[in-house]
Design a protein around this motif. Sequence first.
Motif, PDB file in Angstrom:
ATOM      1  N   VAL A  73       0.865  -1.184   0.000  1.00  0.00           N
ATOM      2  CA  VAL A  73       0.000   0.000   0.000  1.00  0.00           C
ATOM      3  C   VAL A  73       0.899   1.231   0.000  1.00  0.00           C
ATOM      4  O   VAL A  73       1.798   1.357   0.848  1.00  0.00           O
ATOM      5  N   ALA A 122      -5.566   0.395   7.671  1.00  0.00           N
ATOM      6  CA  ALA A 122      -5.510  -0.235   6.343  1.00  0.00           C
ATOM      7  C   ALA A 122      -5.483  -1.750   6.458  1.00  0.00           C
ATOM      8  O   ALA A 122      -6.162  -2.464   5.686  1.00  0.00           O
ATOM      9  N   LEU A 126      -8.040  -4.445   4.653  1.00  0.00           N
ATOM     10  CA  LEU A 126      -7.556  -5.404   3.662  1.00  0.00           C
ATOM     11  C   LEU A 126      -7.624  -6.833   4.165  1.00  0.00           C
ATOM     12  O   LEU A 126      -7.730  -7.766   3.357  1.00  0.00           O
ATOM     13  N   VAL A 142      -9.755   1.864   1.404  1.00  0.00           N
ATOM     14  CA  VAL A 142      -8.619   2.052   2.310  1.00  0.00           C
ATOM     15  C   VAL A 142      -8.413   3.531   2.608  1.00  0.00           C
ATOM     16  O   VAL A 142      -8.128   3.928   3.751  1.00  0.00           O
ATOM     17  N   ARG A 145     -11.083   4.602   5.052  1.00  0.00           N
ATOM     18  CA  ARG A 145     -10.877   4.040   6.381  1.00  0.00           C
ATOM     19  C   ARG A 145      -9.691   4.703   7.086  1.00  0.00           C
ATOM     20  O   ARG A 145      -9.758   5.001   8.299  1.00  0.00           O
TER      21      ARG A 145
END
Length: 336
Positions: A73, A122, A126, A142, A145
């Motif tokens: 990410v 994250a 995920l 993401v 969030r």
Amino acid sequence: MADITRRFGWRHLRSAPTAHIRHHKRGELVHDGPGQSFWFRALSAAISEVPVEDRELAMMFHARTADFQDVTVQATVTYRISDPAVAAGRVDFSVDPDSGGWRAAPLEQLGTLLTETAQQHALDVLSRTPLAVALADGVASVRDRIGAGLTAEPRLPATGIEVVATRVVAIRPEADVERALRTPARELIQQEADRATYERRAVAVERERTIAENELSSKIELARREEELVEQHGTNARREAEESAAADAVRAEAEASRTVRLAKAEAEAARENGDARAAAQSAWLRAHAEVDTATLHALAATLVAGNLPHIDNLTLSPDVLTGLLSRLGNADGARP
């Protein structure tokens, strides 16, 4: 970083408008605010410099999806220190009175706090999302969030930090998985490319066929026109021959007519000439019939003399002269 200069045991500090300076002297706050400029003594001063501009924090961390696939990410968080006094009380922003630099690494501490907090939220998203969904829609979920989690995190306001914006740049799987995921799309793209190639070839073949048909039609039309041209040439030649034959017939007829007329004229002239000659001969004979023999002999001698060649000298032999005289004598004796 503040600019500090030394003059005769004193220090002078000059800060930027984006830096909040807190100056304590013997435990009392003397200067507090951005863009400060003042003199101080190093032994009795405690100075903190807190940046108050918006700062970008780039972060990269690994996570695992619901189907146990590792992803990376990439995100960026924009934050600012909204309460410098609280931040200076919770994090060490003190500066060296000689160099003006921080004694510790306060921004690294804040970056670690923000990165770990964002990573926690994250990972929470995920870990319950399959890889395919994470790659398709995971960026927005993401990002939302992380933004909501950082806003609701109680440690950030307690440290004087305010989150301005949150951006998720990408969520990428491992290289092998990414290549495997790209394969169907690549195959589909290749199939589309092949289909486009086949269609282009089909169009090219169709165009070539059309061109060949047009060329064949042109050749057929050209042959037809050549045939018409040959027929026209034959017609023209036949017409020319007919006209030439007609002209020759007219010319021959005219020539024959002229020849007939000439023959008739010549015959008429010959007939008239013969009549004239006959009449003249008859008149001549009638005239000579009425003349005596001696006159005729004299005329005959005159005619003979007129038709004889030119004689310069005439030699008479005795034999010739005797015979001639004898004939003349006989002629005179016979005449009454």
